[in-house]
Design a protein around this motif. Sequence first.
Motif, PDB file in Angstrom:
ATOM      1  N   UNK A  72      39.133  28.436  58.651  1.00 53.82           N
ATOM      2  CA  UNK A  72      40.095  29.009  59.520  1.00 53.82           C
ATOM      3  C   UNK A  72      40.527  30.487  59.125  1.00 53.82           C
ATOM      4  N   UNK A  73      39.651  30.935  58.600  1.00 52.71           N
ATOM      5  CA  UNK A  73      39.618  32.527  58.017  1.00 52.71           C
ATOM      6  C   UNK A  73      38.876  33.463  59.019  1.00 52.71           C
ATOM      7  N   UNK A  74      39.454  34.476  59.484  1.00 55.08           N
ATOM      8  CA  UNK A  74      38.711  35.409  60.396  1.00 55.08           C
ATOM      9  C   UNK A  74      37.832  36.553  59.524  1.00 55.08           C
ATOM     10  N   UNK A  75      37.873  36.505  58.135  1.00 59.21           N
ATOM     11  CA  UNK A  75      37.438  37.336  57.375  1.00 59.21           C
ATOM     12  C   UNK A  75      37.641  37.017  56.109  1.00 59.21           C
ATOM     13  N   UNK A  76      36.729  37.147  54.890  1.00 60.56           N
ATOM     14  CA  UNK A  76      36.808  36.765  53.635  1.00 60.56           C
ATOM     15  C   UNK A  76      36.829  37.772  52.752  1.00 60.56           C
ATOM     16  N   UNK A  77      37.773  37.981  51.795  1.00 59.43           N
ATOM     17  CA  UNK A  77      37.655  39.163  50.512  1.00 59.43           C
ATOM     18  C   UNK A  77      37.373  38.448  49.291  1.00 59.43           C
ATOM     19  N   UNK A  78      36.640  39.308  48.645  1.00 57.54           N
ATOM     20  CA  UNK A  78      35.957  38.457  47.341  1.00 57.54           C
ATOM     21  C   UNK A  78      36.061  39.528  46.331  1.00 57.54           C
ATOM     22  N   UNK A  79      36.808  39.386  45.094  1.00 51.69           N
ATOM     23  CA  UNK A  79      36.902  40.359  43.990  1.00 51.69           C
ATOM     24  C   UNK A  79      36.286  39.888  42.689  1.00 51.69           C
ATOM     25  N   UNK A  80      35.235  40.788  42.403  1.00 49.22           N
ATOM     26  CA  UNK A  80      34.448  40.230  41.157  1.00 49.22           C
ATOM     27  C   UNK A  80      34.922  41.114  40.071  1.00 49.22           C
ATOM     28  N   UNK A  81      35.475  40.596  38.721  1.00 44.87           N
ATOM     29  CA  UNK A  81      35.994  41.446  37.796  1.00 44.87           C
ATOM     30  C   UNK A  81      35.112  41.566  36.731  1.00 44.87           C
ATOM     31  N   UNK A  82      34.562  42.551  36.102  1.00 49.61           N
ATOM     32  CA  UNK A  82      33.729  42.593  35.050  1.00 49.61           C
ATOM     33  C   UNK A  82      32.217  42.059  35.558  1.00 49.61           C
ATOM     34  N   UNK A  83      31.754  42.659  36.572  1.00 50.48           N
ATOM     35  CA  UNK A  83      30.545  41.966  37.211  1.00 50.48           C
ATOM     36  C   UNK A  83      29.470  42.263  36.745  1.00 50.48           C
ATOM     37  N   UNK A  84      29.223  43.089  35.732  1.00 55.44           N
ATOM     38  CA  UNK A  84      28.080  43.487  35.168  1.00 55.44           C
ATOM     39  C   UNK A  84      26.992  44.044  36.076  1.00 55.44           C
ATOM     40  N   UNK A  85      25.819  43.418  35.973  1.00 57.39           N
ATOM     41  CA  UNK A  85      24.924  43.917  36.893  1.00 57.39           C
ATOM     42  C   UNK A  85      24.544  43.275  38.214  1.00 57.39           C
ATOM     43  N   UNK A  86      25.588  42.485  38.296  1.00 60.40           N
ATOM     44  CA  UNK A  86      25.683  41.633  39.712  1.00 60.40           C
ATOM     45  C   UNK A  86      24.676  40.742  40.032  1.00 60.40           C
ATOM     46  N   UNK A  87      24.004  40.208  38.791  1.00 62.22           N
ATOM     47  CA  UNK A  87      22.964  38.949  39.067  1.00 62.22           C
ATOM     48  C   UNK A  87      23.736  37.872  39.633  1.00 62.22           C
ATOM     49  N   UNK A  88      24.827  37.371  39.099  1.00 56.82           N
ATOM     50  CA  UNK A  88      25.649  36.279  39.567  1.00 56.82           C
ATOM     51  C   UNK A  88      26.329  36.371  40.958  1.00 56.82           C
ATOM     52  N   UNK A  89      26.855  37.740  40.935  1.00 60.93           N
ATOM     53  CA  UNK A  89      27.586  37.895  42.232  1.00 60.93           C
ATOM     54  C   UNK A  89      26.972  38.037  43.551  1.00 60.93           C
ATOM     55  N   UNK A  90      25.578  38.478  43.316  1.00 56.15           N
ATOM     56  CA  UNK A  90      24.758  38.542  44.556  1.00 56.15           C
ATOM     57  C   UNK A  90      24.439  36.989  45.131  1.00 56.15           C
ATOM     58  N   UNK A  91      24.371  36.132  44.089  1.00 56.53           N
ATOM     59  CA  UNK A  91      24.001  34.587  44.359  1.00 56.53           C
ATOM     60  C   UNK A  91      25.490  34.104  45.142  1.00 56.53           C
ATOM     61  N   UNK A  92      26.592  34.309  44.437  1.00 54.81           N
ATOM     62  CA  UNK A  92      28.022  34.011  44.991  1.00 54.81           C
ATOM     63  C   UNK A  92      28.136  34.483  46.340  1.00 54.81           C
TER      64      UNK A  92
END
Length: 290
Positions: free
Chosen positions: A49-69
Amino acid sequence: MAAETKQSCYEGSSVQSFQFYLEHSGEHKAILQCVYDVLPGEFKRIGADKSSLDVLGVGSGGGEVDVQILTLLQSTFPAVPIIADIVEGSSPLTDNFKALVAKTTNLQKVPFVWHIMNSEDYEKQVKTKGDMKRFDFIHMIQMIYYVDNLANTIKFYHSLLKKNGRLMIIIEAGNAGWDTLWKTYKKELCVDAITEYRSSADVIACLKSQGLKYEEHAILNTFDITECFNPSSQTGERLLNFMTAKDHFYQSFTQEIRAGMLDLLRNKCSTEKDGRVMFNSNLSCILVHA
């Protein structure tokens, strides 16, 4: 990062050391397996039921895992806009992350807000501006070692969660290889970017003291450190450099300390399998409820 703040963990030579470690340890693969196992169900609950989603990555490094998440979240809610805020103190790793986003077609329309600073500076900035942006999902993967105050950090990021949100902390497991090495040799190792070594046991004790609801998922991982016991092996020395957070393992410690560390690595932190020494690098994924 401002000159008066402490150096981020990954600048200069340590960026190469970190990438070398990732290539040899299989750590990202193990973390991603957990992400794919655990997060689809969590995302369905978080995003209902959310109209938008906000995500915060802390200490995300090169983003390899963030991109997958982010890709996983997007595939769970294809029609819901996602906004990603990223807090990362290392400029070279942030550049790697941006390059990765540019190559990831499905993320082209996701707006990214980049905060090139460490966690404490982000916290100060948020509190100074009084702009308490809240998030549906916050993740801190392998970064909680570098914060000054564990309890304050958890309290702050937990306060940024929206209703039904989750804070995901991934950290080395208590009593696994890293925990054993760093707590045994605390005096020699906890001197630079990491001044107090923490494992999942420390995080869970902190969550309990704050009365926060959480669940824990084990992430099993081992990697081959046989080369570490060959003094003429460059691979071995590079692994030892990363594992002790030093540029030069052999020059950084006395012969006695080196011998003690190597004995500990072989006999208390690892198991032998087919003549190879396999380091126990189990991790823990802790999901904290809003």
